[in-house]
Design an enzyme around this catalytic site. Structure first.
Site, PDB file in Angstrom:
ATOM      1  N   ASN A 117       0.788  -1.297   0.135  1.00 21.14           N
ATOM      2  CA  ASN A 117       0.202   0.010  -0.082  1.00 21.14           C
ATOM      3  C   ASN A 117       0.820   1.326  -0.061  1.00 21.14           C
ATOM      4  O   ASN A 117       0.471   2.232   0.274  1.00 21.14           O
ATOM      5  CB  ASN A 117      -0.899  -0.011   1.498  1.00 21.14           C
ATOM      6  CG  ASN A 117      -0.393  -0.238   2.341  1.00 21.14           C
ATOM      7  OD1 ASN A 117       0.781  -0.121   2.795  1.00 21.14           O
ATOM      8  ND2 ASN A 117      -1.144  -0.754   3.669  1.00 21.14           N
ATOM      9  N   ARG A 256       2.884   6.597  11.852  1.00 25.93           N
ATOM     10  CA  ARG A 256       1.741   6.055  13.124  1.00 25.93           C
ATOM     11  C   ARG A 256       1.868   7.255  14.006  1.00 25.93           C
ATOM     12  O   ARG A 256       2.807   7.982  14.302  1.00 25.93           O
ATOM     13  CB  ARG A 256       2.999   4.853  13.860  1.00 25.93           C
ATOM     14  CG  ARG A 256       2.965   3.657  13.107  1.00 25.93           C
ATOM     15  CD  ARG A 256       1.638   2.958  13.081  1.00 25.93           C
ATOM     16  NE  ARG A 256       1.735   1.727  12.277  1.00 25.93           N
ATOM     17  CZ  ARG A 256       0.926   1.611  10.959  1.00 25.93           C
ATOM     18  NH1 ARG A 256       0.566   2.582  10.508  1.00 25.93           N
ATOM     19  NH2 ARG A 256       1.148   0.501  10.667  1.00 25.93           N
ATOM     20  N   GLN A 285      -5.805   3.069  18.278  1.00 23.27           N
ATOM     21  CA  GLN A 285      -7.127   3.035  17.191  1.00 23.27           C
ATOM     22  C   GLN A 285      -8.083   1.982  17.797  1.00 23.27           C
ATOM     23  O   GLN A 285      -7.549   0.842  17.906  1.00 23.27           O
ATOM     24  CB  GLN A 285      -6.320   2.831  15.838  1.00 23.27           C
ATOM     25  CG  GLN A 285      -5.654   3.967  15.498  1.00 23.27           C
ATOM     26  CD  GLN A 285      -4.931   3.821  14.057  1.00 23.27           C
ATOM     27  OE1 GLN A 285      -4.002   4.266  13.466  1.00 23.27           O
ATOM     28  NE2 GLN A 285      -5.171   2.890  13.469  1.00 23.27           N
ATOM     29  N   HIS A 309      -7.783   6.056  10.051  1.00 15.62           N
ATOM     30  CA  HIS A 309      -6.848   5.268   9.221  1.00 15.62           C
ATOM     31  C   HIS A 309      -7.155   4.491   8.067  1.00 15.62           C
ATOM     32  O   HIS A 309      -7.787   3.424   8.250  1.00 15.62           O
ATOM     33  CB  HIS A 309      -6.236   4.231  10.358  1.00 15.62           C
ATOM     34  CG  HIS A 309      -4.964   3.630   9.714  1.00 15.62           C
ATOM     35  ND1 HIS A 309      -3.955   2.963  10.741  1.00 15.62           N
ATOM     36  CD2 HIS A 309      -4.297   3.603   8.830  1.00 15.62           C
ATOM     37  CE1 HIS A 309      -3.067   2.613  10.211  1.00 15.62           C
ATOM     38  NE2 HIS A 309      -3.173   3.052   9.013  1.00 15.62           N
TER      39      HIS A 309
HETATM   40  P1  NAI Z   1      10.088   0.985   4.667  1.00 13.93           P
HETATM   41  O1  NAI Z   1      10.660  -0.180   5.482  1.00 13.93           O
HETATM   42  O2  NAI Z   1      10.345   0.861   3.150  1.00 13.93           O
HETATM   43  O3  NAI Z   1      10.924   2.339   4.910  1.00 13.93           O
HETATM   44  C1  NAI Z   1      10.910   2.922   6.213  1.00 13.93           C
HETATM   45  C2  NAI Z   1      12.302   3.788   6.158  1.00 13.93           C
HETATM   46  O4  NAI Z   1      12.336   4.555   7.571  1.00 13.93           O
HETATM   47  C3  NAI Z   1      13.642   3.194   6.304  1.00 13.93           C
HETATM   48  O5  NAI Z   1      14.592   3.653   5.019  1.00 13.93           O
HETATM   49  C4  NAI Z   1      14.178   3.273   7.575  1.00 13.93           C
HETATM   50  O6  NAI Z   1      15.588   3.513   7.415  1.00 13.93           O
HETATM   51  C5  NAI Z   1      13.762   4.641   8.139  1.00 13.93           C
HETATM   52  N1  NAI Z   1      13.695   4.722   9.343  1.00 13.93           N
HETATM   53  C6  NAI Z   1      13.630   3.898  10.303  1.00 13.93           C
HETATM   54  N2  NAI Z   1      13.605   4.463  11.558  1.00 13.93           N
HETATM   55  C7  NAI Z   1      14.208   5.929  11.387  1.00 13.93           C
HETATM   56  C8  NAI Z   1      14.541   6.615  12.162  1.00 13.93           C
HETATM   57  N3  NAI Z   1      14.579   6.604  13.497  1.00 13.93           N
HETATM   58  N4  NAI Z   1      14.664   7.947  11.484  1.00 13.93           N
HETATM   59  C9  NAI Z   1      14.590   8.304  10.261  1.00 13.93           C
HETATM   60  N5  NAI Z   1      14.374   7.361   9.339  1.00 13.93           N
HETATM   61  C10 NAI Z   1      14.070   6.040   9.863  1.00 13.93           C
HETATM   62  O7  NAI Z   1       8.623   1.244   4.843  1.00 13.93           O
HETATM   63  P2  NAI Z   1       7.589   2.117   4.116  1.00 13.93           P
HETATM   64  O8  NAI Z   1       6.989   0.607   3.371  1.00 13.93           O
HETATM   65  O9  NAI Z   1       8.126   3.277   3.617  1.00 13.93           O
HETATM   66  O10 NAI Z   1       6.385   2.236   5.595  1.00 13.93           O
HETATM   67  C11 NAI Z   1       6.882   3.446   6.559  1.00 13.93           C
HETATM   68  C12 NAI Z   1       5.712   3.156   7.575  1.00 13.93           C
HETATM   69  O11 NAI Z   1       4.667   3.644   7.095  1.00 13.93           O
HETATM   70  C13 NAI Z   1       5.385   1.800   8.101  1.00 13.93           C
HETATM   71  O12 NAI Z   1       6.125   1.223   8.995  1.00 13.93           O
HETATM   72  C14 NAI Z   1       4.183   2.221   8.598  1.00 13.93           C
HETATM   73  O13 NAI Z   1       4.330   2.414  10.050  1.00 13.93           O
HETATM   74  C15 NAI Z   1       3.525   3.267   7.846  1.00 13.93           C
HETATM   75  N6  NAI Z   1       2.358   2.893   6.933  1.00 13.93           N
HETATM   76  C16 NAI Z   1       1.116   3.495   6.921  1.00 13.93           C
HETATM   77  C17 NAI Z   1       0.248   3.230   6.447  1.00 13.93           C
HETATM   78  C18 NAI Z   1      -1.132   3.868   6.483  1.00 13.93           C
HETATM   79  O14 NAI Z   1      -2.241   3.317   5.988  1.00 13.93           O
HETATM   80  N7  NAI Z   1      -1.297   4.893   7.005  1.00 13.93           N
HETATM   81  C19 NAI Z   1       0.196   1.979   5.295  1.00 13.93           C
HETATM   82  C20 NAI Z   1       1.521   1.614   5.114  1.00 13.93           C
HETATM   83  C21 NAI Z   1       2.633   2.114   6.008  1.00 13.93           C
END
Ligand code: NAI
Length: 358
Positions: A117, A256, A285, A309
């Site tokens: 997503n 989040r 939530q 959400h």
């Molecule tokens: P991803 O794993 O591809 O990218 C996450 C990035 O965040 C990575 O590059 C990582 O190095 C970085 N990161 C981790 N800790 C960090 C920090 N302390 N400071 C800076 N960067 C940091 O994940 P993706 O697919 O981009 O998703 C990210 C988040 O988005 C998910 O974990 C989820 O919580 C949220 N999400 C929300 C959705 C919604 O419906 N609102 C749906 C999908 C994801």
């Protein structure tokens, strides 16, 4: 084998719209697949407290399927009351509702449907940035009220062109957000992430990395949060960090809720330190009816772009994550290796680098 799924209630909407696959009613479309192989499949939205279906059925479940949109919070205590649990599947992306360190300790695998997503969320982020910067919500509310006072809206409406936009986290979603902003001719696109983008990827969108978080936020007109929630990001955007934001910046968080301090954000909006806050994720939530983020406003009475959400649960996304859950189950049942990008916790611990530096 018992498979337990905690999903959200779809009610009449799920009866009328079978593509609402992530609901209790439509069960990710996998009941037949599981039952034909003789497995038991329990589906419920009841997730809070010791009498919930979640806590009761966990006692002998081998596989748990949860969704971030209606998270069954798998605490260490619940993990320890579930001796048969071997696999947790997140129908979507983001597994912070699971105590990941407890999963490691108990050799429970945790998988997500990575990428399922990410475009859905990136589009929502771009929309949210625009609706804040252009002061859209109060303008629409004015029209519904029957009023017409252009100056009241225009006094706080801007162009995105020539603004600095930065993402905390430049993974799948963060990168896609910046990519989608290229045609808006922003002054600069910035990112803050402990993992540097590959040089080619950064060059393709002309993104600059800023390694210090305070310096990063002080340079942004718009900050968007796109990192997972883990020990290193819980409360990351707090009262102290908000002081370093540009006065009147806009903040969008679809990652989040708990990454941003609830009360500090409400206070920053009220004082005008933030001009706007938008997102779809909440620290709890479903969000309680009196959650301050539902009604908080800037001094001009606008700046709130909060929704439930749903950014990552468009019908397109639901098709992808339902398929993804099925293929994770197929691999698990047949002993085939899982798609590496989906594995958060493998049999021997963390397999992703995205949930904090360890
Ligand atoms: P991803 O794993 O591809 O990218 C996450 C990035 O965040 C990575 O590059 C990582 O190095 C970085 N990161 C981790 N800790 C960090 C920090 N302390 N400071 C800076 N960067 C940091 O994940 P993706 O697919 O981009 O998703 C990210 C988040 O988005 C998910 O974990 C989820 O919580 C949220 N999400 C929300 C959705 C919604 O419906 N609102 C749906 C999908 C994801």
């Amino acid at each position: 084998m018992k498979v337990l799924a905690i999903l959200y209630d779809g009610g009449v909407h799920a009866e009328q719209e079978p593509r609402l696959l992530g609901t209790v009613e439509n069960q990710l479309g996998i009941r037949k697949f599981l039952e034909e192989q003789g497995h038991e499949f329990v589906v419920s939205s009841s997730k809070e407290g010791p009498d919930s279906v979640f806590q009761k059925e966990m006692k002998d479940a081998e596989v748990l399927i949860t969704t971030p949109f209606h998270p069954g919070y798998l605490t260490r205590d619940i993990v320890e009351s579930a001796p048969k649990l071997k696999l947790c599947i997140t129908a979507g992306v983001g597994s912070d509702h699971i105590d990941l360190n407890a999963a490691v300790d108990h050799k429970i695998q945790v998988l997500e449907v990575s990428g399922s997503n990410v475009v859905s969320v990136a589009e929502h982020v771009v929309m949210s940035i625009l609706l804040l910067v252009r002061n859209f919500v109060p303008a629409h509310e004015m029209i519904e009220r029957g009023d017409w006072q252009v100056s009241q809206i225009a006094r706080h409406a801007f162009d995105l062109e020539n603004k600095v936009v930065g993402t905390i986290g430049a993974g799948r979603i963060g990168y896609r957000v910046l990519q989608r902003l290229v045609p808006f001719d922003c002054k600069e696109l910035l990112y803050y992430d402990y993992a540097a983008l590959p040089a080619q990827a950064a060059k393709a969108i002309n993104a600059r990395r800023v390694e210090d978080l305070k310096v990063f936020v002080s340079q942004c007109d718009v900050v968007t949060v796109n990192c997972p929630l883990h020990e290193g990001t819980r409360g990351l955007v707090n009262a102290e960090l908000l002081k370093h934001f540009k006065k009147g910046a806009w903040l969008v968080n679809t990652a989040r809720g708990a990454i941003c301090d609830k009360d500090a954000v409400a206070e920053a909006l009220k004082s005008g330190q933030l001009s706007g806050y938008a997102g779809d994720v909440w620290n709890v939530q479903p969000a309680p009816r009196d959650h301050v983020w539902r009604t908080m406003k800037n001094p001009l009475g606008g700046g709130n772009g909060m929704v439930p959400h749903y950014s990552g649960t468009t019908l397109d996304a639901q098709a992808r994550y339902a398929n993804g859950v099925k293929s994770i189950l197929e691999n698990y049942l047949s002993g085939k290796p899982q798609e590496p990008g989906n594995v958060i916790i493998g049999v021997s611990g963390y397999e992703t680098k995205a949930y904090g530096q360890r």
